[in-house]
Enzyme design. Structure first.
Site, PDB file in Angstrom:
ATOM      1  N   HIS A   1       0.813  -1.220   0.000  1.00 62.48           N
ATOM      2  CA  HIS A   1       0.000   0.000   0.000  1.00 62.48           C
ATOM      3  C   HIS A   1       0.843   1.265   0.000  1.00 62.48           C
ATOM      4  CE1 HIS A   1       0.230   0.065   4.566  1.00 62.48           C
ATOM      5  NE2 HIS A   1       0.272   1.356   4.317  1.00 62.48           N
TER       6      HIS A   1
ATOM      7  N   ASP B   1      -0.162  -7.603   1.704  1.00 64.32           N
ATOM      8  CA  ASP B   1       0.333  -6.223   1.705  1.00 64.32           C
ATOM      9  C   ASP B   1       1.862  -6.222   1.737  1.00 64.32           C
ATOM     10  OD1 ASP B   1       0.447  -3.482   1.788  1.00 64.32           O
ATOM     11  OD2 ASP B   1      -0.161  -3.304   3.897  1.00 64.32           O
TER      12      ASP B   1
ATOM     13  N   GLN C   1       0.574   5.936  11.437  1.00 64.78           N
ATOM     14  CA  GLN C   1       0.709   6.395  10.068  1.00 64.78           C
ATOM     15  C   GLN C   1       2.137   6.889   9.825  1.00 64.78           C
ATOM     16  OE1 GLN C   1      -2.061   7.679  11.910  1.00 64.78           O
ATOM     17  NE2 GLN C   1      -3.363   6.097  11.087  1.00 64.78           N
ATOM     18  N   GLY C   2       2.693   6.498   8.665  1.00 65.65           N
ATOM     19  CA  GLY C   2       4.054   6.885   8.333  1.00 65.65           C
ATOM     20  C   GLY C   2       5.067   5.821   8.668  1.00 65.65           C
ATOM     21  N   ASP C   3       4.672   4.840   9.497  1.00 69.99           N
ATOM     22  CA  ASP C   3       5.541   3.705   9.794  1.00 69.99           C
ATOM     23  C   ASP C   3       5.344   2.582   8.782  1.00 69.99           C
ATOM     24  OD1 ASP C   3       6.690   4.808  12.142  1.00 69.99           O
ATOM     25  OD2 ASP C   3       4.875   4.321  13.243  1.00 69.99           O
ATOM     26  N   SER C   4       4.331   2.705   7.926  1.00 67.76           N
ATOM     27  CA  SER C   4       4.012   1.665   6.951  1.00 67.76           C
ATOM     28  C   SER C   4       5.241   1.207   6.179  1.00 67.76           C
ATOM     29  CB  SER C   4       2.979   2.175   5.949  1.00 67.76           C
ATOM     30  OG  SER C   4       1.678   2.018   6.436  1.00 67.76           O
TER      31      SER C   4
END
Length: 281
Positions: A89, A137, A229-232
């Site tokens: 993603h 993912d 969020q942003g650690d993905s």
């Protein structure tokens, strides 16, 4: 009817804008349970502490070109000198041109001189990646060159194909994401140690249809420590530094009784190996 069409057009416009802005927490709303999913793109570690410089030499900041220069949007792990493992993603709706992998990064607001950066040449997203349920993912970012390994840049260690991470195992998540849901990025790489949650317990929370065998859950029932969020695309590591999970999704960030959900790397060892050796045509 005219009012209905105007409202529908407005909703579609907002949805399209949200999908194109990776800095926004992205949620899908296909049904009540799916509304719990928050992709952990553009986010930071909840309840963590500063990592040591060079502690995770395989970790990279994925950055993209923008109006005001490049900015961090996801993380990844160095699979080999020319390939980065990350979340699918993180790569969807992006073109390789304008996306960079920065290795040796520690502070996003400071150039220390030890960083190495390469532009993306190609994205390999899992063929059965489901953007609605975030199944499969996982993705590989092929670079337009090769990193030079040294004392602070190394490739990540992968687990065996049949490796099973037992519930209760301590794992470490790291990233530059937000320290609270909807917050701002961390300039410094952060880390947090959390326990693995059994698939059964995770399914009882999120539902059996959302938690499949190729996912791994981790977090405290009391909350307070989590990816966001942003650690993905970033790492979930064992004590021996093996990459067992890729930051994927969860409900909120650090909420009690809602662990983070990760792509289980051991389920994709053969897929990773195939993509790493695949030439670009």
């Amino acid at each position: 009817m005219k009012i209905y069409l105007v409202l529908l057009a407005t909703v579609l416009t907002v949805a399209t804008a949200a999908a194109s802005l990776a800095r926004l927490p992205l949620s899908v709303f296909l049904d009540t349970k799916l509304s719990q999913i928050t992709k952990r793109r553009d986010g930071r570690i909840i309840g963590g502490s500063n990592a040591k410089e060079g502690e995770f030499p395989w970790m990279v900041s994925l950055q993209r070109n923008g109006f005001f220069g490049r900015s961090h949007f996801c993380a990844g792990s160095i699979a080999d000198a020319s390939n980065i493992i990350t979340a699918a993603h993180c790569l969807e709706e992006l073109h390789p041109i304008g996306v960079w992998a920065v290795a040796g990064e520690y502070r996003l607001d400071l150039v220390s001189g030890v960083e190495q950066e390469l532009r993306a040449a190609h994205f390999f997203m899992h063929e059965e990646y489901d953007p609605n349920y975030l199944k499969n993912d996982i993705g590989i970012m092929r670079l337009n060159g090769a990193f030079v390994f040294n004392s602070i840049l190394k490739q990540v260690k992968l687990p065996g194909r049949d490796y099973f991470t037992h519930p209760g195992t301590a794992v470490t998540v790291a990233g530059w994401g937000t320290t609270k849901e909807g917050g701002s990025f961390s300039n410094v790489l952060l880390k947090a140690t959390i326990p693995v949650v059994s698939d059964e317990d995770c399914r009882s929370i999120y539902g059996a249809e959302l938690i499949v065998n190729s996912m791994l859950c981790a977090g405290y029932t009391s909350g307070g420590y989590d990816s966001c969020q942003g650690d993905s695309g970033g790492q979930l590591m064992l004590e021996d530094k093996s990459l067992v999970g890729i930051v994927s999704w969860g409900k909120g960030c650090g909420l009690p009784d809602y662990p983070g959900v990760y792509t289980e790397v051991s389920a994709y060892i053969e897929w990773i190996s195939t993509k790493l050796s695949m030439p670009l045509t």
